[in-house]
Design a protein around this motif. Structure first.
Motif, PDB file in Angstrom:
ATOM      1  N   ASP A 274      -4.453   2.428  -1.899  1.00  0.00           N
ATOM      2  CA  ASP A 274      -3.976   3.188  -3.054  1.00  0.00           C
ATOM      3  C   ASP A 274      -2.858   2.464  -3.799  1.00  0.00           C
ATOM      4  OD1 ASP A 274      -5.749   5.219  -2.327  1.00  0.00           O
ATOM      5  OD2 ASP A 274      -4.254   6.138  -1.010  1.00  0.00           O
ATOM      6  N   GLN A 275      -2.803   1.152  -3.651  1.00  0.00           N
ATOM      7  CA  GLN A 275      -1.841   0.349  -4.396  1.00  0.00           C
ATOM      8  C   GLN A 275      -2.608  -0.687  -5.213  1.00  0.00           C
ATOM      9  OE1 GLN A 275       1.685   0.445  -4.491  1.00  0.00           O
ATOM     10  NE2 GLN A 275       1.483   2.400  -3.446  1.00  0.00           N
TER      11      GLN A 275
ATOM     12  N   CYS B 151       8.245  -0.472   0.334  1.00  0.00           N
ATOM     13  CA  CYS B 151       7.719   0.605  -0.498  1.00  0.00           C
ATOM     14  C   CYS B 151       7.850   0.250  -1.974  1.00  0.00           C
ATOM     15  CB  CYS B 151       8.463   1.912  -0.213  1.00  0.00           C
ATOM     16  SG  CYS B 151       8.255   2.486   1.483  1.00  0.00           S
ATOM     17  N   HIS B 152       7.030   0.883  -2.778  1.00  0.00           N
ATOM     18  CA  HIS B 152       7.066   0.686  -4.217  1.00  0.00           C
ATOM     19  C   HIS B 152       8.374   1.258  -4.765  1.00  0.00           C
ATOM     20  CE1 HIS B 152       5.902   0.802  -8.449  1.00  0.00           C
ATOM     21  NE2 HIS B 152       4.893  -0.003  -8.130  1.00  0.00           N
ATOM     22  N   ALA B 153       9.050   0.477  -5.614  1.00  0.00           N
ATOM     23  CA  ALA B 153      10.363   0.898  -6.099  1.00  0.00           C
ATOM     24  C   ALA B 153      10.294   2.180  -6.912  1.00  0.00           C
ATOM     25  CB  ALA B 153      10.976  -0.230  -6.945  1.00  0.00           C
ATOM     26  N   ALA B 154       9.200   2.388  -7.644  1.00  0.00           N
ATOM     27  CA  ALA B 154       9.117   3.554  -8.530  1.00  0.00           C
ATOM     28  C   ALA B 154       8.579   4.782  -7.798  1.00  0.00           C
ATOM     29  CB  ALA B 154       8.233   3.228  -9.740  1.00  0.00           C
ATOM     30  N   THR B 155       7.527   4.596  -7.020  1.00  0.00           N
ATOM     31  CA  THR B 155       6.871   5.752  -6.396  1.00  0.00           C
ATOM     32  C   THR B 155       7.350   6.026  -4.978  1.00  0.00           C
ATOM     33  OG1 THR B 155       5.052   4.400  -5.525  1.00  0.00           O
ATOM     34  CG2 THR B 155       4.815   5.256  -7.764  1.00  0.00           C
ATOM     35  N   GLY B 156       7.931   5.013  -4.332  1.00  0.00           N
ATOM     36  CA  GLY B 156       8.336   5.189  -2.953  1.00  0.00           C
ATOM     37  C   GLY B 156       7.197   5.127  -1.965  1.00  0.00           C
ATOM     38  N   GLN B 157       5.972   4.855  -2.427  1.00  0.00           N
ATOM     39  CA  GLN B 157       4.820   4.782  -1.533  1.00  0.00           C
ATOM     40  C   GLN B 157       4.783   3.428  -0.821  1.00  0.00           C
ATOM     41  OE1 GLN B 157       2.687   7.341  -0.901  1.00  0.00           O
ATOM     42  NE2 GLN B 157       4.074   8.544  -2.194  1.00  0.00           N
ATOM     43  N   PRO B 158       4.323   3.403   0.432  1.00  0.00           N
ATOM     44  CA  PRO B 158       4.223   2.119   1.141  1.00  0.00           C
ATOM     45  C   PRO B 158       3.334   1.141   0.369  1.00  0.00           C
ATOM     46  CG  PRO B 158       3.932   3.940   2.657  1.00  0.00           C
ATOM     47  CD  PRO B 158       3.921   4.541   1.274  1.00  0.00           C
ATOM     48  N   ARG B 159       3.816  -0.107   0.250  1.00  0.00           N
ATOM     49  CA  ARG B 159       3.085  -1.110  -0.520  1.00  0.00           C
ATOM     50  C   ARG B 159       2.703  -2.319   0.343  1.00  0.00           C
ATOM     51  NH1 ARG B 159       1.626  -2.275  -5.531  1.00  0.00           N
ATOM     52  NH2 ARG B 159       1.794  -4.397  -6.370  1.00  0.00           N
ATOM     53  N   TYR B 160       3.611  -2.778   1.165  1.00  0.00           N
ATOM     54  CA  TYR B 160       3.319  -3.919   2.037  1.00  0.00           C
ATOM     55  C   TYR B 160       3.827  -3.603   3.442  1.00  0.00           C
ATOM     56  CZ  TYR B 160       2.872  -6.602  -2.327  1.00  0.00           C
ATOM     57  OH  TYR B 160       2.510  -7.054  -3.564  1.00  0.00           O
ATOM     58  N   THR B 161       3.100  -4.077   4.432  1.00  0.00           N
ATOM     59  CA  THR B 161       3.589  -4.070   5.800  1.00  0.00           C
ATOM     60  C   THR B 161       3.726  -5.512   6.254  1.00  0.00           C
ATOM     61  OG1 THR B 161       2.636  -1.922   6.383  1.00  0.00           O
ATOM     62  CG2 THR B 161       3.091  -3.441   8.190  1.00  0.00           C
TER      63      THR B 161
ATOM     64  N   TRP C  91     -10.773  -7.554  -1.632  1.00  0.00           N
ATOM     65  CA  TRP C  91     -11.117  -6.396  -2.472  1.00  0.00           C
ATOM     66  C   TRP C  91     -11.400  -5.200  -1.588  1.00  0.00           C
ATOM     67  CZ3 TRP C  91     -15.677  -3.551  -2.726  1.00  0.00           C
ATOM     68  CH2 TRP C  91     -15.767  -2.647  -3.805  1.00  0.00           C
ATOM     69  N   ARG C  92     -10.903  -4.061  -2.032  1.00  0.00           N
ATOM     70  CA  ARG C  92     -11.124  -2.826  -1.289  1.00  0.00           C
ATOM     71  C   ARG C  92     -11.201  -1.681  -2.293  1.00  0.00           C
ATOM     72  NH1 ARG C  92      -7.068  -1.781   3.176  1.00  0.00           N
ATOM     73  NH2 ARG C  92      -5.601  -2.263   1.528  1.00  0.00           N
ATOM     74  N   GLU C  93     -12.126  -0.757  -2.049  1.00  0.00           N
ATOM     75  CA  GLU C  93     -12.245   0.441  -2.875  1.00  0.00           C
ATOM     76  C   GLU C  93     -12.477   1.639  -1.955  1.00  0.00           C
ATOM     77  OE1 GLU C  93     -15.018   2.368  -6.430  1.00  0.00           O
ATOM     78  OE2 GLU C  93     -15.361   0.314  -5.738  1.00  0.00           O
ATOM     79  N   VAL C  94     -11.598   2.613  -2.059  1.00  0.00           N
ATOM     80  CA  VAL C  94     -11.745   3.844  -1.278  1.00  0.00           C
ATOM     81  C   VAL C  94     -12.771   4.722  -1.989  1.00  0.00           C
ATOM     82  CG1 VAL C  94     -10.598   5.878  -0.378  1.00  0.00           C
ATOM     83  CG2 VAL C  94      -9.393   3.688  -0.413  1.00  0.00           C
ATOM     84  N   VAL C  95     -13.897   4.960  -1.319  1.00  0.00           N
ATOM     85  CA  VAL C  95     -14.982   5.721  -1.954  1.00  0.00           C
ATOM     86  C   VAL C  95     -15.013   7.164  -1.486  1.00  0.00           C
ATOM     87  CG1 VAL C  95     -16.382   3.668  -2.328  1.00  0.00           C
ATOM     88  CG2 VAL C  95     -16.620   4.945  -0.189  1.00  0.00           C
TER      89      VAL C  95
END
Length: 1510
Positions: free
Chosen positions: A335-336, A266-276, A377-381
């Motif tokens: 979203d990362q 997880c991201h150290a600042a936000t706590g959101q999952p970053r890598y699996t 590359w990925r973009e959530v539309v």
């Protein structure tokens, strides 16, 4: 004897611990690690001046080690009387101020607030074992009482849930609670290893309770604290760390391909999952390169749902293709934001190394693999929520082929792509119907995603992403071509399952007769299809919202409905079944019958069946076959090239799309798609950011390497200018710059290579690399500096040198080019030039132009015969295909009137693949007249415009055009070179990462760092010494024996051999026995054999054993000292510490040597003190008299193999072939040798009877060590050779072979004295009675000495091991550190060497330069235009003896090849070993026919440097 408690309550029992320490004895019991693993945290929170209460000290050495480093106010308490008594006795002399008291931790009796710190290592865990934890609660209350304000309770614990909860809740109010997780920092030599991580709980007492809870968690001893809001959050975080460590413990225990471990970072600042991260081990049966231990694979964004990465089977195949023991597959989350590949690698490097497999070398480089070299590359539309399937996401991703794709993904199964469509720009889509824009329509979207907005992207409705959709569409051919193409006879289609609407939309658009009715259960899916996938309904395409099962049943019950085609393309949400498509209800027999009844007589039923369970798949097919008369199936294997796990097939009256395990093939024959849409899958041309932006980055790379003092050995792309003297090279270069700055004159002027970097700038000046910081604004000074720098190296008399001059010219009038001006080719030496000046200049030129990424600018004057151009000859030698050669024709204005070189410039005479460019330079008169270069360029332009032979080609002639062409070619070349350059830089950077990280924050003068480093170095020294002696798999010397292996050889080969060597001389022994018998009888003639003679002879032989025994001790001592020196090599960065460590350990070894020798001599004295003739193995006098053969017979050991190896037969004459090496096999009965180690062709077999070994002196010119085998009966040993000389590479090998021969009964030769024979002893008396007595004594001595030999051979290794080796190991572990502290200032011991300081600076500087170079490469956009290489030309003129003019251009027109329908796209990997797919991948790399490359013309010196294949 088990020391483990029978119940949990025993942990908190005083009686249990009393019994525990009494049974354990003096051996220290270290809970959860020793001082070395805990000192970092302990020193951080406990100061040497603090009064410290050590709770439950046990017999741990922690307090003693703290005392040794300055903590003298320690009060140690324990409930066990035994341990307190033992610890006081152990420390009474060395640590008089260290006290141990028998005190109950729940009632200490100390004054309140009397301690600044309380240290607890495992006591809390023991006391909290009770169910209610009451005992531990009383102990914690006592700790709170005795601690002063600001005091700290430091507790080392495993943090089991009930323990840590009890402690944190106790201190949560009014205290600051911080927990350090020491993952991976457990003591390597501890008695007990824990799978759980060790935690250190630090609770700080406040005077006034803060208004909020202070709860923090730190990773490691120096990790930044993370503030947590509640006790529950803190406990959850601890639990996560424990789970992570349990996973690491399992991974480090071995590789297991059957199970995969996954974790989310997880991201150290936000706590959101970053890598699996998913750990995938290769199968045990996989054949892998020995060095391929571990690799990291970065999955491109948007492709984590591909079968290769999102399924267990795919990951297994990926690991198999990558050929690594363990592969960590990294997926990036939505979203990362991710900067670039280098940033991702830097972010992951510290974490992923913990996942390395066991047994991987410490210095092993770990490659990062990827597809295509970028992050994807990925973009959530779009996002939404479905009432049936939950949250969904619509994403645009870039596929492996460079196209953009739009995907629908349901978040409850994010690894599965629900629907997918390819995108293209709306501008392209709007022009597809225009014939004149047909080519433009074929180019799909390949722009960089950031350059095209979402609103500008549209779905390519003519492209089917899924192979099973292609098969379904191909199935329409079964209806007949007339039925498909006729609008008058509509084809009614019922499709269950809408998805993104790609399949029904395709049928609507490209099957004109189709009337499609779609049934979709989820209204949200219809909304997504219409909003994001371009799905549009009309009278030919309509959607019914509802359950497909019910709809079919309703239609069948109502009657009057029929369809030509019914298609099931719907997935199953039940993951427990082995069938992904369709749901099981769709293949029930009753529903299949309903479908059958709804079909017209010509109708088709198409079913997409995805089923991994073979039994279930066969069951479904049987049900289908029971209903439909004919069934056709098409299997689609799920592979890396077919990333979506669908399978398909088509049938008449029924079409089944099913998954098969056969090899993947494109749909062919009856099932081939017969409806084509305009969606060719050709190559893609990308946008251009501007070619002038690329070359300055290479110039920055050159500066980066110059800054760290390295030569530019990375083969950076450059342009070399080659030509003869006075060919106009200097004028061409000056026209590029627009200034006069190069030396001019007659003869050879350019005598050193000039590396010229042209840089576009707003100001104009020049800089030399050897004059850093000095700017030259006057270009006359530049010329003078070039001349002076040339003369400084080569002298003033026309000498030459290959050392380059680096010049950088900044000007607003130049393009960004990097060129090398080389000396002109000359034939005749002048001045100080050597006789072979021609060859030296050619070799100098070859050094530059033989590089595969060097462009060659071959300059030839127009008034010279082109066939004699040395520049073209050299260029053709190294570039026979003309890929990187550009011809330049100068002096066009000086050709004779009425003639021209039009044939050359039109590439018809001696054609080059890249052709020729003509330029007009200033003449000598213009130069002397100071003609402006601008005016010269204008004159050049007028010349080409007005000349009748060149006016038609004026736009592609002249210096400006040459500048643009060179810039474009260099740009292309640099772009092609960068991937390999990036890989090389990444390899160098990874090799320095760990070392640079250690040095980055290193303060060499920090006392605490020195203390910790000293502890760790001595601990590692002890471990290293122990491993070298005891043997270890991670430190294996493959060159020679050392350490324990060599000592083992001394014990079991050298020492027994020394004993045999000193065996008594037969003649001398019989003489001594005879004299002894006579002297004992005296004047009388004895009737009986005197036993005193036997004792006298035996004792004399025992005394002779002192020499071999003491030599054995000496050899072991010397090997121990050598081992110590090898282990201290790792301390070389601290020379004082290394010297002092060697001195202390060597002194101790010498002390033990003396004791060992005393013990050995004592053992021999013991043997001498009593001759035990009653020993069970002693033959006795009766048997000795009966024994007639005095020679010991060789014991029979069968024909077992004793030794194998290579030996050289050294004494074969040159006439017979000389010395040869053979494979020897020694058994108990013979010595054989073979041609090789396969032992198929036996050369000879020599019986061992009557053989002995003799030493041979090493020859003066020989590098081998020799010994000989001979026959004691003077017979030939081998053919006509009386002895056989055998040679080895080392003396150790000789000794080892002699010891092996000894085991086989081949003894060494007895040395003779004064020429006497060593045969059978003569009798010293003719008296038969005396002879019988001598023979009896002789047999008794033989028998008894064999007993002594056996005893000594057994006792010597045990004595040396006990008194020397084991003692030295114990000394290193227990006493070495204390002696180092007592030897003087311990801080001075840790003063690093000057070499280490320089090494640290060099590593940091090199690391920074490599990162800068990688950042420079990262700045380069991969979307630059690639100008295609011109087609090959007819270069047969290279091989012909004469040259002919050609009336037509010499181009070879290639035939066009039809592109395949769907070319496979290769997966590109970055790393040392690219994964290899099982399938054959064919790429259409060129539209030109294959040609045999022309040969390089044969030419004698100068020698052309060897070209490596590429």
């Amino acid at each position: 004897m088990s020391l483990l408690p029978r119940t949990a309550e025993e942990f908190s029992s005083a009686e249990y611990w009393e019994r525990f320490f009494r049974k354990r004895g003096e051996k220290a019991f270290e809970w959860y690690g020793d001082y070395n693993s805990l000192c970092g945290v302990l020193h951080k929170y406990i100061k040497p001046r603090d009064k410290v209460l050590v709770v439950g000290c046990g017999n741990s050495e922690l307090s003693e080690q703290l005392y040794d480093v300055g903590y003298h106010q320690l009060t140690n308490i324990d409930i066990s009387e035994t341990v307190v008594s033992h610890m006081n006795q152990r420390n009474a002399e060395r640590r008089p101020d260290l006290t141990f008291q028998q005190v109950d931790a729940t009632q200490t009796g100390f004054e309140s607030g009397s301690f600044q710190a309380a240290l607890d290592k495992g006591t809390l865990d023991a006391m909290a074992s009770e169910e209610d934890g009451a005992l531990a609660g009383r102990m914690l209350a006592e700790v709170v009482r005795v601690l002063s304000v600001g005091g700290r309770y430091v507790c080392v614990t495993l943090a089991q849930e009930h323990v840590i909860k009890l402690a944190v809740e106790h201190f949560a109010q009014g205290w600051a609670v911080r927990i350090h997780c020491l993952c991976g920092q457990q003591n390597e030599v501890s008695d007990t290893s824990f799978a759980l991580p060790v935690f250190v709980l630090v609770c700080t007492k406040f005077r006034q309770a803060p208004p909020f809870a202070v709860l923090e968690l730190c990773q490691g001893e120096d990790g930044a604290p993370v503030r947590l809001a509640s006790v529950q959050e803190l406990l959850s975080a601890v639990k996560e760390r424990q789970a992570y460590n349990l996973m690491l413990h399992k991974l480090r225990g071995g590789t297991d391909a059957s199970s995969t471990q996954s974790l989310t970072l997880c991201h150290a600042a936000t706590g959101q999952p970053r890598y699996t991260l998913t750990v995938q081990d290769s199968l045990p049966s996989a054949k892998l390169p020995r060095s391929n231990h571990f690799a990291i694979f970065i999955v491109p964004q948007g492709r984590e749902s591909d079968w290769l990465y999102g399924s267990a089977e795919g990951r297994t195949q990926l690991a198999s293709s990558a050929k690594f023991r363990r592969l960590v597959i990294v997926a990036m989350h939505r979203d990362q934001e991710y900067e670039d590949m280098q940033a991702v690698q830097s972010e992951l490097s510290p974490m992923v190394m913990e996942l390395a497999p066991p047994g991987m070398p410490a210095n092993q480089q770990v490659p990062f693999l990827s597809v295509g070299g970028d992050l994807g590359w990925r973009e959530v539309v779009g996002r939404g929520l479905s009432a049936l399937t939950g949250e969904y996401s619509v994403e645009d991703v870039r596929g492996e082929d460079g196209h953009l794709y739009r995907r629908l993904i349901f978040m409850n199964n994010s690894q599965l792509v629900q629907s997918e469509s390819r995108l293209r720009s709306k501008a392209t889509a709007s022009s597809t119907h225009k014939k004149k824009n047909k080519k433009k329509a074929k180019a799909s979207v390949s722009e960089a995603p950031a350059l095209m907005e979402v609103k500008d992207r549209s779905v390519d409705r003519g492209f089917l992403c899924c192979t099973h959709h292609e098969v379904m569409v191909a199935g329409f051919a079964m209806l007949g071509m007339n039925a498909i193409n006729s609008k008058d006879l509509p084809v009614s289609v019922l499709l269950v399952g809408l998805g993104g609407g790609g399949l029904p939309q395709f049928l609507h658009d490209f099957v004109p007769c189709a009337r499609v009715e779609v049934v979709e259960l989820d209204p949200a899916v219809l909304e997504v299809a219409q909003t994001w996938f371009g799905f549009q309904t009309d009278k030919r395409l309509k959607v019914i919202l509802g359950d497909g099962l019910e709809h079919i049943k309703t239609l069948e019950s109502q009657g009057g409905h029929s369809f030509d085609v019914i298609m099931f393309d719907v997935d199953s949400k039940d993951t427990t079944l082995g069938m992904s498509c369709p749901p099981s209800a769709f293949v029930e027999t009753s529903l299949l019958k309903n479908v059958y009844s709804l079909l017209t007589p010509r109708g088709l039923f198409m079913l997409n069946l995805v089923c991994r369970d073979s039994a279930l798949r066969m069951s479904v097919l049987e049900r289908v076959q029971a209903v439909f008369p004919r069934v056709y199936s098409r299997g689609i294997e799920v592979t890396a090239q077919c990333p979506v796990s669908y399978t398909s097939a088509v049938t008449l009256n029924c079409s089944v799309c099913q998954e098969d395990q056969r090899s993947e093939k494109r749909t062919t024959g009856l099932l081939s798609p017969v409806i084509h849409a305009p969606h060719p899958r050709g190559s893609v041309t990308m946008g251009n950011r501007g070619m002038e932006d690329l070359i300055p980055l290479v110039n920055r790379l050159q500066d980066a390497f110059s800054a760290i003092g390295q030569s530019c050995d990375l083969d950076l792309p450059q342009i070399a200018v080659v030509g003869g003297q006075s060919a106009g090279k200097s004028s061409v270069l000056e026209n590029f710059v627009g200034r006069d700055f190069l030396p001019r004159g007659s003869g050879i002027v350019t005598r050193r290579p000039l590396v010229l970097q042209l840089i576009s700038s707003t100001t104009e000046h020049a800089e030399f690399l050897h004059c850093k910081g000095k700017k030259f604004t006057d270009f006359d000074d530049v010329r003078l500096e070039i001349e002076a720098e040339t003369d400084r190296v080569t002298g003033t008399n026309k000498g030459i040198s290959s050392i380059p001059i680096n010049l950088r010219v900044y000007s607003p009038n130049v393009l960004n080019l990097t060129l090398i001006d080389l000396p002109g080719i000359t034939k005749v030496p002048v001045g100080d030039q050597p006789p072979d000046i021609e060859y030296q200049i050619r070799d100098m030129i070859m050094q530059f132009i033989c590089r595969e990424n060097c462009l060659i600018l071959a300059v030839t004057p127009a008034n010279m015969d082109l066939a004699n151009s040395d520049a073209l000859k050299l260029a053709k030698d190294v570039d026979p295909q003309g890929h990187r050669t550009i011809g330049v024709i100068t002096k066009l204005d000086l050709v004779d009137k009425g003639t021209d070189v039009r044939d050359v410039l039109e590439n018809r005479l001696l054609p080059l693949r890249r052709g020729y460019i003509g330029v007009v330079n200033r003449g000598q008169k213009d130069i002397e007249g100071k003609k402006d270069i601008g005016a010269a360029l204008a004159a050049e332009k007028r010349f080409f415009k007005s000349h009748p032979a060149y006016r038609h080609m004026a736009d592609c002639m002249g210096t400006p055009y040459l500048q643009r062409l060179l810039n474009q070619q260099l740009t292309n070349h640099i772009r092609d070179t960068l991937p390999a350059l990036r890989s090389q830089l990444q390899t160098q950077l990874l090799s320095l990462d760990k070392e640079a990280e250690e040095y980055k924050y290193l303060n060499p003068d920090d006392p605490s760092r020195k203390t910790k480093a000293l502890m760790q170095l001595i601990q590692h020294f002890g471990l290293d010494f122990e491993k070298r002696i005891e043997g270890s798999g991670d430190q294996v010397d493959t060159v020679q024996l050392s350490g324990g292996a060599k000592i083992n050889r001394v014990f079991h080969e050298r020492f027994p051999f020394e004993l045999v060597k000193m065996e008594f001389d037969e003649k001398e022994l019989r003489r001594e026995i005879s004299y002894a018998i006579k002297n004992i009888h005296g004047i009388r003639t004895g009737l009986f054999t005197p036993d005193m003679a036997f004792e006298a002879i035996v004792k004399k032989q025992i005394v002779k054993l002192k020499g071999p025994c003491l030599k054995c001790v000496d050899m072991v001592i010397q090997e121990l000292i050598n081992t110590v020196q090898q282990c201290t090599n790792k301390l070389e960065i601290f020379p004082k510490l290394r010297e002092e460590t060697e001195r202390i350990v060597t002194t101790h070894i010498r002390e033990r040597e003396s004791q060992a020798k005393d013990q050995v001599l004592l053992s021999l004295e013991i043997q001498l003190s009593y001759i035990n003739t009653n020993h069970e193995d002693f033959i006795g006098f009766a048997n000795a008299q009966q024994k007639t053969n005095p020679t010991c017979k060789k014991p029979s050991a069968g024909n077992q193999v004793i030794r194998k190896g290579w030996l050289t037969i050294n004494n074969i004459s040159l006439i017979k072939g000389g010395a040869k090496e053979y494979w020897f096999v020694l058994t108990a009965e013979s010595l054989s040798w073979f041609k090789d180690d396969e032992e198929k062709e036996k050369k000879y077999m020599l019986p061992l009877d009557n053989l002995k070994v003799r030493d041979i002196e090493k020859g003066f010119m020989s590098s081998k060590h020799v010994f000989a085998i001979f026959n004691t009966e003077q017979r030939n040993v081998y053919k006509d050779y009386r002895h056989l000389e055998l040679a080895c590479d080392t003396q150790d090998d000789v000794d080892s072979w002699k010891a092996s021969l000894l085991r086989a009964g081949v003894y060494p030769e007895k040395t003779t004295v004064d020429g006497e024979s060593s045969g059978q002893a003569e009798s010293f008396s003719m008296d038969p009675q005396l002879e019988r007595q001598v023979e009896t004594i002789r047999n008794l001595v033989d028998s008894y000495m064999s007993i002594v030999y056996k005893s000594i051979r057994d006792l010597m290794p045990k004595t040396i091991m006990h008194l020397v080796i084991n003692n030295v190991e114990e000394f290193i572990h227990a006493e070495l550190l204390a002696q180092l502290y007592s030897s003087g200032d311990q801080y001075s011991l840790m003063d690093e060497s000057p070499e280490q300081a320089l090494r640290r600076e060099e590593v940091l500087r090199t690391h920074a330069a490599l990162k800068e170079a990688l950042n420079i490469i990262t700045d380069i956009s991969t979307s630059t235009i690639s100008t295609p290489l011109p087609p090959p030309v007819d270069n047969s003129w290279l091989h012909s003896g004469s040259l002919h003019r050609r009336s037509s251009p010499g181009y070879s027109i290639p035939k066009k090849h039809p592109a395949p329908a769907a070319p496979s796209l290769p997966v590109r990997f970055e790393g040392p070993d690219p994964p290899v797919s099982n399938s054959t991948v064919t790429t259409n790399t060129s539209s030109h026919p294959k040609r045999v490359p022309p040969g390089v013309p044969r030419r004698q010196p100068p020698a052309v440097p060897t070209q490596q294949p590429h």
